[in-house]
Design a protein around this motif. Structure first.
Motif, short mmCIF file in Angstrom:
data_model
loop_
_atom_site.label_atom_id
_atom_site.label_comp_id
_atom_site.label_asym_id
_atom_site.label_seq_id
_atom_site.Cartn_x
_atom_site.Cartn_y
_atom_site.Cartn_z
N VAL A 246 -9.67 31.45 3.08
CA VAL A 246 -8.56 30.49 3.11
C VAL A 246 -7.25 31.24 2.95
CG1 VAL A 246 -7.54 28.46 2.03
CG2 VAL A 246 -10.04 28.69 2.15
N SER A 247 -6.37 31.06 3.92
CA SER A 247 -5.02 31.61 3.87
C SER A 247 -4.10 30.47 3.44
CB SER A 247 -4.62 32.15 5.24
OG SER A 247 -3.29 32.58 5.23
N HIS A 248 -3.38 30.69 2.35
CA HIS A 248 -2.59 29.59 1.79
C HIS A 248 -1.44 30.15 0.95
CE1 HIS A 248 -4.04 30.11 -2.40
NE2 HIS A 248 -5.01 30.75 -1.77
N TRP B 60 0.78 29.81 -2.60
CA TRP B 60 0.61 29.34 -3.98
C TRP B 60 1.72 28.33 -4.26
CZ3 TRP B 60 -1.84 31.97 -8.56
CH2 TRP B 60 -2.97 32.70 -8.19
N GLU B 61 1.35 27.16 -4.79
CA GLU B 61 2.33 26.11 -5.06
C GLU B 61 3.11 26.37 -6.36
OE1 GLU B 61 0.56 22.23 -4.58
OE2 GLU B 61 -0.45 22.88 -2.77
N ASP C 119 -2.78 25.52 -6.58
CA ASP C 119 -3.01 24.16 -6.09
C ASP C 119 -3.16 23.17 -7.25
OD1 ASP C 119 -3.55 22.12 -4.20
OD2 ASP C 119 -5.70 22.52 -4.29
N GLN D 224 -4.76 21.30 -1.54
CA GLN D 224 -5.49 22.32 -0.79
C GLN D 224 -6.99 22.17 -0.99
OE1 GLN D 224 -4.03 26.31 -1.50
NE2 GLN D 224 -1.91 25.60 -1.60
N TYR E 173 -11.43 32.10 -1.65
CA TYR E 173 -10.14 31.54 -2.07
C TYR E 173 -9.69 32.41 -3.23
CZ TYR E 173 -6.68 27.91 -3.24
OH TYR E 173 -5.52 27.22 -3.49
N ILE F 232 -6.41 28.21 7.71
CA ILE F 232 -5.01 28.41 7.37
C ILE F 232 -4.44 27.07 6.92
CG2 ILE F 232 -2.73 29.06 8.24
CD1 ILE F 232 -4.24 30.80 10.33
N ILE F 233 -3.88 27.07 5.72
CA ILE F 233 -3.24 25.86 5.20
C ILE F 233 -1.74 26.10 5.25
CG2 ILE F 233 -2.92 24.36 3.21
CD1 ILE F 233 -5.77 25.10 2.33
N GLU F 234 -1.04 25.28 6.03
CA GLU F 234 0.41 25.44 6.16
C GLU F 234 1.13 24.34 5.45
OE1 GLU F 234 1.57 27.37 10.04
OE2 GLU F 234 -0.09 26.08 10.66
#
Length: 154
Positions: free
Chosen positions: A74-76, A78-79, A85, A90, A113, A152-154
């Protein structure tokens, strides 16, 4: 080559996460744990206890062709600095997408992850620091290896 990927995961002590565990977390509205806590996490699936993290022996069996699984990295972003997350957005996306793959390909999905697969700050043991550094030195393998897919999470 699956064996090279399995060896990298073992040498860097990277642990993959069972997609079914992520689904369990999402359903119960619990956030993803750090790697340090995830090692102790179990969940129930089909009436039996399962570990949250995939063992290196299971990955070696997969690499040898003794079992099937799909590995997804998982490409994401950091919030927050403390947790990637905290609102579980996510987590829900990953759990939903992984469930589609498990149904479509009739196989387990194992997730990389970073927050749960790698030891996080504060790394108190020298082995945790060694593992983290070894993983970071070759992180591209998790996203570019022929045996992995990337969400990928955009």
């Amino acid at each position: 080559e699956p064996r090279a990927l399995a060896q990298f995961l073992q040498d860097a002590d990277i642990r993959l996460i069972r997609a079914k565990y992520l689904h369990d977390l999402a359903q119960s509205k619990r956030p993803l744990p750090r790697r340090q806590e995830a090692e102790l996490c179990n969940f129930e699936f089909d009436g039996k206890a399962e570990s949250a993290l995939v063992s290196h022996a299971e990955v070696q069996n997969w690499a040898a062709g003794a079992r099937t699984a799909t590995i997804c990295s998982v490409s994401h972003a950091w919030e927050t600095r403390e947790h990637p997350d905290p609102c579980r957005y996510q987590l829900q996306l990953i759990a939903d997408r992984a469930a589609w793959y498990e149904a479509a390909f009739e196989t387990d999905v194992w997730i990389f992850y970073d927050f749960t697969s790698l030891f996080q700050y504060e790394r108190l043991l020298s082995e945790e620091e060694r593992s983290f550094r070894a993983a970071m030195a070759n992180m591209h393998i998790m996203y570019a290896h022929e045996c992995t897919m990337t969400f990928i999470i955009e």
